[in-house]
Design an enzyme around this catalytic site. Structure first.
Site, PDB file in Angstrom:
ATOM      1  N   SER A   1     -15.515   4.239  29.201  1.00  0.00           N
ATOM      2  CA  SER A   1     -15.094   2.689  29.921  1.00  0.00           C
ATOM      3  C   SER A   1     -16.443   2.394  30.586  1.00  0.00           C
ATOM      4  CB  SER A   1     -13.771   2.998  30.776  1.00  0.00           C
ATOM      5  OG  SER A   1     -13.610   1.739  31.336  1.00  0.00           O
TER       6      SER A   1
ATOM      7  N   ASP B   1      -6.733   0.427  22.142  1.00  0.00           N
ATOM      8  CA  ASP B   1      -7.292   0.024  23.415  1.00  0.00           C
ATOM      9  C   ASP B   1      -6.956  -1.380  23.989  1.00  0.00           C
ATOM     10  OD1 ASP B   1      -8.934  -0.238  25.596  1.00  0.00           O
ATOM     11  OD2 ASP B   1     -10.367   1.321  25.045  1.00  0.00           O
TER      12      ASP B   1
ATOM     13  N   HIS C   1      -6.837   3.529  26.162  1.00  0.00           N
ATOM     14  CA  HIS C   1      -7.921   3.499  27.014  1.00  0.00           C
ATOM     15  C   HIS C   1      -7.890   4.878  27.851  1.00  0.00           C
ATOM     16  CE1 HIS C   1     -11.507   1.584  28.682  1.00  0.00           C
ATOM     17  NE2 HIS C   1     -11.119   1.984  29.764  1.00  0.00           N
TER      18      HIS C   1
END
Length: 284
Positions: free
Chosen positions: A98, A229, A257
Site C-alpha cells: 500500500s 482491492d 487490500h
C-alpha cells in the site's frame, strides 16, 4: 531533517544474517505487526534475512503530535535506508505494501544501489499521473468517510472502526475472521499506545523531484495485486507494472487490500522467486 530530528525507528529481524536481506515496508497507519510474524518466519524459512519495522507515528517508533507531521514521504524513504544501515546491510530486496509500496518505489528511485529488487503489494504508481485510474470503490469511500467521526483517542471507537475497516478491504474469495482481526487490532493498539499519531500519514506530502521517473527505475519489479482491492483497484497494479520495463504482475484472484492467510502460499512463493531471480549479496 537534521541529525537531532531523526526519529527512532524500531525494527526486528528474522532468519540468518548471511542470507539475502529483505526489507518490509508497511502502509498507512500500520505498524510492523501488519507483516505478521508467521509470514516473516516463512520468508526466513525460505532462506531470507527478513527485516520489518515500525514507520514513524506507528508502533514503538517516534511519534509526533497529530495534525501537522514534520516529515514527508522522502523522510520515510530515508527511514528505510536508515533501517538497512542499522542492520549493517548495504543492498537489500525491498517489499512494500500500500503506502509502503509507494515509499519502496521512492527508495528504489533515490537509492538504486541499495535495492536489489522491489516488490509492490496492493500499491499504486508513485509520482505518476493517476487521474485515469479508478478511484476507491463507492462502498469503501463511504466507509472511509466515517473515519472523520471517530474520536481517535477513544480506544473502543478506534478498534470498532478498524475492525470495520479490515472487513471493508477484505478478500472476496475467503471468509473474514472478525474475532481474529479484533484481537490483532487490540494487540497493535496496546503496543502502539493508540493510533492517534498514525493519522498523520494521511496528511503527508511528497516531492516533485521524482515525478515521472518510474520508467527510470533500475530495480527489477514484481507487482502483487488483488483483483478485488477496493482501495487501489487492480488497474493501479497494472499501471505500476506497465511503467517499469520488465516488471512482472501477479494477480491474486479475489484478493483485497490485505495479506490474507489463505493467499500466503501464492504471495510468499512469488516474493521468494523474485528475490532468488535477482539475488544480490545483500551485505554492506
Amino acid at each position: 531533517m537534521t541529525a537531532i530530528d531523526r526519529p527512532e525507528i524500531v525494527s526486528e529481524a528474522f532468519g540468518e544474517r548471511e542470507n539475502p536481506a529483505l526489507l518490509l515496508i508497511m502502509g498507512a497507519m500500520a505498524s510492523m505487526l501488519w507483516w505478521p510474524e508467521a509470514f516473516c518466519r516463512k520468508l526466513a524459512g525460505a532462506g531470507l534475512h527478513v527485516i520489518r519495522y515500525d514507520n514513524r507515528d506507528t508502533g514503538r517508533s517516534t511519534k509526533y503530535p497529530p495534525g501537522a507531521p514534520p516529515y514527508t514521504f522522502d523522510d520515510m524513504a530515508g527511514d528505510a535506508i536508515g533501517v538497512l544501515d542499522s542492520h549493517g546491510i548495504g543492498e537489500a530486496h525491498v517489499a512494500g505494501m500500500s503506502m509502503g509500496g509507494m515509499i519502496a518505489q521512492l527508495v528504489a528511485l533515490k537509492h538504486p544501489s541499495r535495492v536489489a529488487s522491489l516488490t509492490a503489494i496492493s500499491s499504486s504508481p508513485m509520482g505518476m499521473d493517476s487521474s485515469h485510474l479508478p478511484r476507491p470503490s463507492d462502498a469503501y469511500t463511504e466507509h472511509s468517510a466515517e473515519g472523520a467521526d471517530v474520536d481517535w483517542s477513544d480506544r473502543r471507537q478506534v478498534i470498532d472502526f478498524m475492525v470495520r475497516d479490515t472487513r471493508a478491504i477484505a478478500s472476496t474469495a475467503h471468509p473474514f475472521d472478525a474475532a481474529r482481526m479484533r484481537a490483532f487490532i487490540e494487540q497493535d493498539y496496546i503496543r502502539s499506545g493508540g493510533f492517534l499519531s498514525a493519522t498523520n500519514h494521511f496528511l503527508l506530502k511528497g516531492t516533485d523531484r521524482w515525478n515521472g521517473w518510474l520508467h527510470e527505475m533500475r530495480a527489477p519489479l514484481l507487482v502483487i495485486h488483488g483483483t478485488a482491492d477496493p482501495i487501489f483497484p487492480i488497474e493501479h497494479g497494472e499501471a505500476l507494472a506497465g511503467w517499469v520495463a520488465g516488471a512482472k504482475l501477479l494477480r491474486v484472484e479475489g484478493g483485497g487490500h490485505e495479506l490474507h492467510p489463505d493467499d500466503w502460499t501464492t504471495i510468499l512463493a512469488a516474493i521468494v522467486a523474485h528475490v532468488r531471480a535477482n539475488r544480490g549479496d545483500g551485505r554492506s
